[in-house]
Design an enzyme around this catalytic site. Sequence first.
Site, PDB file in Angstrom:
ATOM      1  N   SER A  50     -18.150 -21.281 -26.033  1.00 50.44           N
ATOM      2  CA  SER A  50     -18.112 -19.824 -25.900  1.00 50.44           C
ATOM      3  C   SER A  50     -17.012 -19.382 -24.947  1.00 50.44           C
ATOM      4  CB  SER A  50     -19.475 -19.325 -25.414  1.00 50.44           C
ATOM      5  OG  SER A  50     -19.462 -17.930 -25.204  1.00 50.44           O
ATOM      6  N   PHE A 110     -13.472 -19.455 -26.595  1.00 46.81           N
ATOM      7  CA  PHE A 110     -13.198 -18.362 -27.527  1.00 46.81           C
ATOM      8  C   PHE A 110     -13.113 -17.015 -26.815  1.00 46.81           C
ATOM      9  CE2 PHE A 110     -14.516 -21.525 -30.647  1.00 46.81           C
ATOM     10  CZ  PHE A 110     -13.575 -21.299 -31.635  1.00 46.81           C
ATOM     11  N   HIS A 111     -13.857 -16.823 -25.734  1.00 42.69           N
ATOM     12  CA  HIS A 111     -13.689 -15.603 -24.943  1.00 42.69           C
ATOM     13  C   HIS A 111     -12.282 -15.540 -24.356  1.00 42.69           C
ATOM     14  CE1 HIS A 111     -18.053 -14.951 -25.149  1.00 42.69           C
ATOM     15  NE2 HIS A 111     -17.829 -13.751 -24.649  1.00 42.69           N
ATOM     16  N   GLU A 112     -11.804 -16.658 -23.869  1.00 42.74           N
ATOM     17  CA  GLU A 112     -10.456 -16.684 -23.299  1.00 42.74           C
ATOM     18  C   GLU A 112      -9.404 -16.437 -24.373  1.00 42.74           C
ATOM     19  OE1 GLU A 112      -7.640 -16.984 -20.273  1.00 42.74           O
ATOM     20  OE2 GLU A 112      -9.830 -16.872 -20.145  1.00 42.74           O
TER      21      GLU A 112
END
Length: 520
Positions: A443, A446-448
């Site tokens: 997670s 993918f946030h980065e």
Amino acid sequence: MAILDSAGVTTVTENGGGEFVDLDRLRRRKSRSDSSNGLLLSGSDNNSPSDDVGAPADVRDRIDSVVNDDAQGTANLAGDNNGGGDNNGGGRGGGEGRGNADATFTYRPSVPAHRRARESPLSSDAIFKQSHAGLFNLCVVVLIAVNSRLIIENLMKYGWLIRTDFWFSSRSLRDWPLFMCCISLSIFPLAAFTVEKLVLQKYISEPVVIFLHIIITMTEVLYPVYVTLRCDSAFLSGVTLMLLTCIVWLKLVSYAHTSYDIRSLANAADKANPEVSYYVSLKSLAYFMVAPTLCYQPSYPRSACIRKGWVARQFAKLVIFTGFMGFIIEQYINPIVRNSKHPLKGDLLYAIERVLKLSVPNLYVWLCMFYCFFHLWLNILAELLCFGDREFYKDWWNAKSVGDYWRMWNMPVHKWMVRHIYFPCLRSKIPKTLAIIIAFLVSAVFHELCIAVPCRLFKLWAFLGIMFQVPLVFITNYLQERFGSTVGNMIFWFIFCIFGQPMCVLLYYHDLMNRKGSMS
């Protein structure tokens, strides 16, 4: 003193007259008659000769009711007597005179006003047993009043800050490479389908299938990243492309993983049940790629029809809340961020003040974003596709720990993580704690990607912010199990509203401004 020594009741008879009934004598008669299985209110009493005088029948009925309530200590003075003689069978048949007699008897000074021990509504033992709908309405009214005043004050002080190019500008035309990249992402599901078709026809082996799916998924991510970094696109366009890229990647992984599992089950069932078979359908894959889910399965629960009027109302709400979200960004968040300093540089108190000032509008924007995407948009998409399972979120606002929040606020991603990351790790004998860390690591990556690539700024603030949730999960779980309190919910709201998101907004904004300043 006469009243205290001999409590009585004045009743109204049917002919309009009045009678005085000694309450003490009636109670004594009641106790004696109960002991002999009788309800006689007249008879002989050596200690009280005057007891031979009986009370009217309707009065005796009402006295019996009150005496029983007095003995049990459960009657409510105001509530037990609303409606006249309902407490006794056939009480309403006594007419208006009987109701007047009840009222006259109930509110006599001699009737007890306090009959049992009760708590105040706001005491610690009773506060959660009460309905707080009125207080909730008060909070809504106060919230509307306070925010209306702030909006008026902002408009009077700064004027209308929303530009005419808020929805569309000429710069958006320069983002056509990103638009073409979005369209070209459909190539990768077709490639995955081709691989599954080849393995179905026994043209390639399982190791080759796994290798080809890895190549497809890696290319699907790296290609949009390259296009975004090479093109001088707007931040919103880059974020949209990266979000779509992540969604397609998650769907491709689910398609490959689920197909592999179905194929394994079909091969294992060939010996026991030859009717169990594995098939590949382009129609099911196409439906999955546009459906509001990240977990592939050959078929889904479907709704009966499309409610066109309902879709129109939801779409109108989507436009309204999107405009409200843009208003908050332009009128509040952008001025606050532009007039602030880097939170890790300079005065600490000033940084805290800026973060607190940014927290409220940032919270409103996040809530609007959640409502627009997870409730409005996903439900609109589900309605148009007749997709039946619409549990896109749970009541995450009541989360008692940080772990509960991550399990409840984004159900499509949560189901994907559980299905394709968490339980596969457990089946591989990986410890539960390490499996949780791996899920948060995926997670965080993918946030980065969704933030750093459009900003062209790799400071790992989003990555660190997500990984910081891991210790909070264990801390709040411990507090919940140890004390059973709602402190975990408070910690979640503090990190969510005050510390986490506003801090990330300030960090990325100032690092982005510093990068642009150094480039110019």
